[in-house]
Enzyme design. Structure first.
Site, short mmCIF file in Angstrom:
data_model
loop_
_atom_site.label_atom_id
_atom_site.label_comp_id
_atom_site.label_asym_id
_atom_site.label_seq_id
_atom_site.Cartn_x
_atom_site.Cartn_y
_atom_site.Cartn_z
N GLU A 114 -8.00 4.78 -6.64
CA GLU A 114 -7.11 4.06 -7.55
C GLU A 114 -7.88 3.49 -8.74
O GLU A 114 -8.49 2.41 -8.62
CB GLU A 114 -6.40 2.91 -6.83
CG GLU A 114 -5.36 3.35 -5.84
CD GLU A 114 -4.66 2.16 -5.18
OE1 GLU A 114 -5.10 1.00 -5.37
OE2 GLU A 114 -3.68 2.40 -4.47
N GLU B 108 -1.38 7.90 -0.30
CA GLU B 108 -1.29 6.58 0.35
C GLU B 108 0.02 5.92 -0.01
O GLU B 108 0.43 5.94 -1.18
CB GLU B 108 -2.46 5.70 -0.13
CG GLU B 108 -2.48 4.31 0.49
CD GLU B 108 -3.49 3.39 -0.20
OE1 GLU B 108 -4.69 3.77 -0.33
OE2 GLU B 108 -3.09 2.28 -0.61
C1 IDC Z 1 -6.14 -3.23 1.04
C2 IDC Z 1 -6.15 -3.68 2.47
C3 IDC Z 1 -6.59 -5.12 2.52
C4 IDC Z 1 -7.93 -5.25 1.82
C5 IDC Z 1 -7.85 -4.70 0.43
C6 IDC Z 1 -9.21 -4.74 -0.29
O1 IDC Z 1 -4.86 -3.53 3.02
O2 IDC Z 1 -6.66 -5.58 3.84
O3 IDC Z 1 -8.29 -6.61 1.76
O4 IDC Z 1 -7.42 -3.35 0.47
O5 IDC Z 1 -9.08 -4.28 -1.62
C7 IDC Z 1 -3.98 -0.03 -2.20
C8 IDC Z 1 -5.37 0.40 -1.89
C9 IDC Z 1 -5.80 -0.07 -0.53
C10 IDC Z 1 -5.26 -1.45 -0.24
C11 IDC Z 1 -3.74 -1.34 -0.17
C12 IDC Z 1 -3.04 -2.66 0.19
O6 IDC Z 1 -5.59 1.79 -2.04
O7 IDC Z 1 -7.21 -0.07 -0.49
O8 IDC Z 1 -5.76 -1.88 1.00
N1 IDC Z 1 -3.24 -0.86 -1.46
O9 IDC Z 1 -3.28 -3.62 -0.77
N2 IDC Z 1 -3.24 0.35 -3.25
C13 IDC Z 1 -2.07 -0.29 -3.20
C14 IDC Z 1 -2.05 -1.06 -2.06
#
Ligand code: IDC
Length: 581
Positions: A169, A254
């Site tokens: 991302e 995702e």
């Molecule tokens: C989130 C995890 C969270 C962590 C965070 C760190 O759920 O526990 O603290 O990353 O950056 C994304 C991302 C994915 C995220 C997820 C939810 O690709 O890494 O994971 N998310 O926030 N894009 C949209 C949402």
């Protein structure tokens, strides 16, 4: 497909690595009963705005789960979890989010060993696996990505299972910046592999539209769309529709049932809207995430193994998908063999005895180009699979016997060649099944629409058959083409009846039918049997007139077949006095 595949490799080579010869060798596999989706579909390949399987030459949608960041969710990165995901959850694809972040460097080099164990297990289980450079700042360190993907593509690029995701991302960064980073990494991967490459898009992989307006010159790339059902809705789908209308494929590597921060409760209604949109566009997906952190998106609870609300829901979604996944229910292959039957009849009359021998060719039931003879005052049942031409459909085994037309999507069509014996009115009664939604199609007779909006309400199952009527039209005697065009996804056709009214007066343009007189010489004899056999064998040089074809229908079943020839032979041999119609 092989040609396209080779072409894709050549294009990639020409566009990306001038002067280098990519080392790519793959076993060639054809669609067959398989242990998993990869042997069945083959390598995933971008084609227009869809992803095709190299072995099936049609759009493929696969569904599965994403592992959590390797640096935080490493306890699940093993072959045991892969087995559980494949066996219990029925995942067809797994995504390995290798923890990289902000400046584009791996959090821990050791994670690569865990990654290898998961990729190896996924290959052994015959499922797809995404190697995801899980970063929000990868363009800050392209060399780290190139080193990593060079090693991965060298070791895994020959497996049809593997998909490379070069940037999870990008955040608020221009697409042009992402594009130039991606082009560098893609050229590294292409030295070893022509496999599908996923490219993240700006604003946390939401701006697929900006990528679509300025796409990457590579023949096997898809653009990444991420959504979280608690936060995102129709506006984001609109961006994806724009991208697809520009002709590029999107891939949901995702998505979450919850809010964009990964937490909150499961938003069922929004999830259902998103997933039905993905289904109708055949977009593959992986859900976030295989983990047990105390947040709504984790599929495992605090004990590490029990399922959370999201976990139970995902298991149900994936198991439901498994019921209809094409690779688990391969369509029945149409046979194209012909067989030859020789019939010898001896006629004994007084002391004279005469022997005639005729050879008829029996064609398989699904021969394209069958001409369906329609009788006035009668049901005329035409099997869906007896089409002349089609686009986009597949045949499958039908509980009613034989096959039915399935895998219908908007825009798919079928044509049928008809031969009407008389001018009369026809009512069309379709035997169809529609699992959950109303099926819609339009009907065209000789390119004129005759149906209006024809609807087939849901029947509750893909093999729960019902009839729908409401289309009627008049046909002149002679040859016609009927075309069915799908206006919706989600329905199957077993057969249709062109129920014909009786004719009250003799049509002007046809002589009185003389059953069996195929060459129209006013006598039914062995020359009619021979001509009829040639017509039944689809011998295009047979001198068959319209009147002759009408006269050839003798056994009362639609279509001129070897059975009609046998019937005329029996008549000539005086074994029967009349035809059954
Ligand atoms: C989130 C995890 C969270 C962590 C965070 C760190 O759920 O526990 O603290 O990353 O950056 C994304 C991302 C994915 C995220 C997820 C939810 O690709 O890494 O994971 N998310 O926030 N894009 C949209 C949402």
């Amino acid at each position: 497909m092989i040609f396209r595949k080779l072409l894709g490799v050549c294009c990639a080579a020409a566009l990306v690595f001038t002067g280098q010869t990519p080392v790519i060798s793959k076993p060639s596999v054809t669609a067959s009963a398989a242990s998993g989706p990869v042997s069945y579909y083959g390598e995933l390949q971008a084609n227009g705005n869809q992803i095709y399987g190299a072995n099936v030459a049609s759009p493929v949608q696969v569904k599965g789960m994403s592992f959590f960041w390797s640096n935080w969710g490493g306890q699940y990165w093993n072959s045991g979890t892969v087995s559980r995901m494949v066996d219990e959850f029925k995942c067809e694809i797994l995504r390995c989010s290798i923890g990289v972040d902000d400046y584009g460097s791996l959090y821990s080099g050791g994670d690569v060993n865990m990654l290898r164990s998961v990729v190896d297990a996924a290959i052994a289980q015959d499922v797809y696996v995404i190697i995801d450079w899980h970063s929000h700042g990868a363009h800050n360190n392209p060399d780290a990505a190139k080193n990593f993907f060079s090693e991965m593509a060298r070791d895994y690029g020959k497996y049809d299972n593997v998909i490379f995701e070069v940037y999870n991302e990008p955040t608020q960064v221009a697409w042009e910046t992402v594009k130039s980073y991606a082009e560098g990494v893609i050229s590294t991967i292409r030295q070893y592999s022509d496999n599908l490459i996923l490219v993240g898009t700006p604003t946390w992989s939401q701006d697929v539209d900006s990528a679509a307006y300025n796409p990457i010159s590579d023949s096997n790339v898809a653009y990444v769309l991420h959504f979280y059902a608690g936060t995102h809705g129709s506006q984001l789908r609109g961006k994806a529709d724009t991208a697809r209308n520009q002709g590029v494929p999107v891939f949901i590597s995702e998505w979450g049932t919850v809010n964009a921060d990964g937490d909150g409760s499961v938003n069922y209604s929004s999830t259902e809207e998103w997933l039905s949109w993905a289904d109708s566009n055949q977009i593959s997906w992986c859900n976030w995430a295989i983990n047990n952190k105390a947040e709504g998106s984790s599929i495992f609870g605090g004990d590490g193994s029990s399922l959370t609300e999201a976990g139970n829901y995902l298991k149900k979604l994936l198991n439901t998908h498994a019921e209809t996944a094409q690779w688990r229910n391969p369509p029945v292959t149409t046979t194209t063999t012909t067989s030859t039957t020789t019939t010898t009849t001896t006629i004994t009359s007084g002391s004279d005895s005469q022997s005639t021998t005729t050879t008829t060719t029996t064609l398989p039931p699904q021969t394209n180009d069958t001409l369906h003879t329609l009788q006035a005052g009668s049901d005329n049942i035409i099997q869906g699979e007896a089409y002349a031409q089609m686009s986009g459909i597949e045949l499958e085994e039908c509980v009613n016997g034989g096959q039915n037309v399935g895998y219908i999507e908007v825009g798919d069509w079928l044509t049928y060649r008809l031969l009407a014996s008389d001018q009369t009115n026809y009512e069309m009664i379709v035997t169809y099944a529609a699992e959950t939604q109303t099926g819609r199609m339009k009907v065209y007779l000789d390119n004129q629409e005759v149906s209006g909006a024809f609807e087939m309400p849901a029947t509750g199952g893909w093999q729960s058959w019902n009839t729908a009527s409401g289309v009627s039209f008049t046909m002149d005697a002679g040859e016609h083409t009927l075309k069915l065009v799908a206006e919706s996804d989600g329905f199957n056709i077993d057969s249709f009846n062109l129920k014909a009214e009786a004719v009250s007066s003799q049509p002007q343009d046809l002589a009185v039918t003389m059953r069996g007189d195929v060459n129209c010489d006013q006598i039914v004899d062995i020359s009619d049997v021979i001509l009829l056999s040639r017509i039944a064998a689809e011998d295009k040089t047979a001198p068959a007139t319209l009147q002759g074809r009408v006269n050839a229908e003798c056994d009362g079943n639609t279509g001129i077949t070897s059975q009609d020839a046998v019937m005329v032979l029996r008549f000539v041999a005086r074994l029967i006095q009349n035809f059954p119609i």
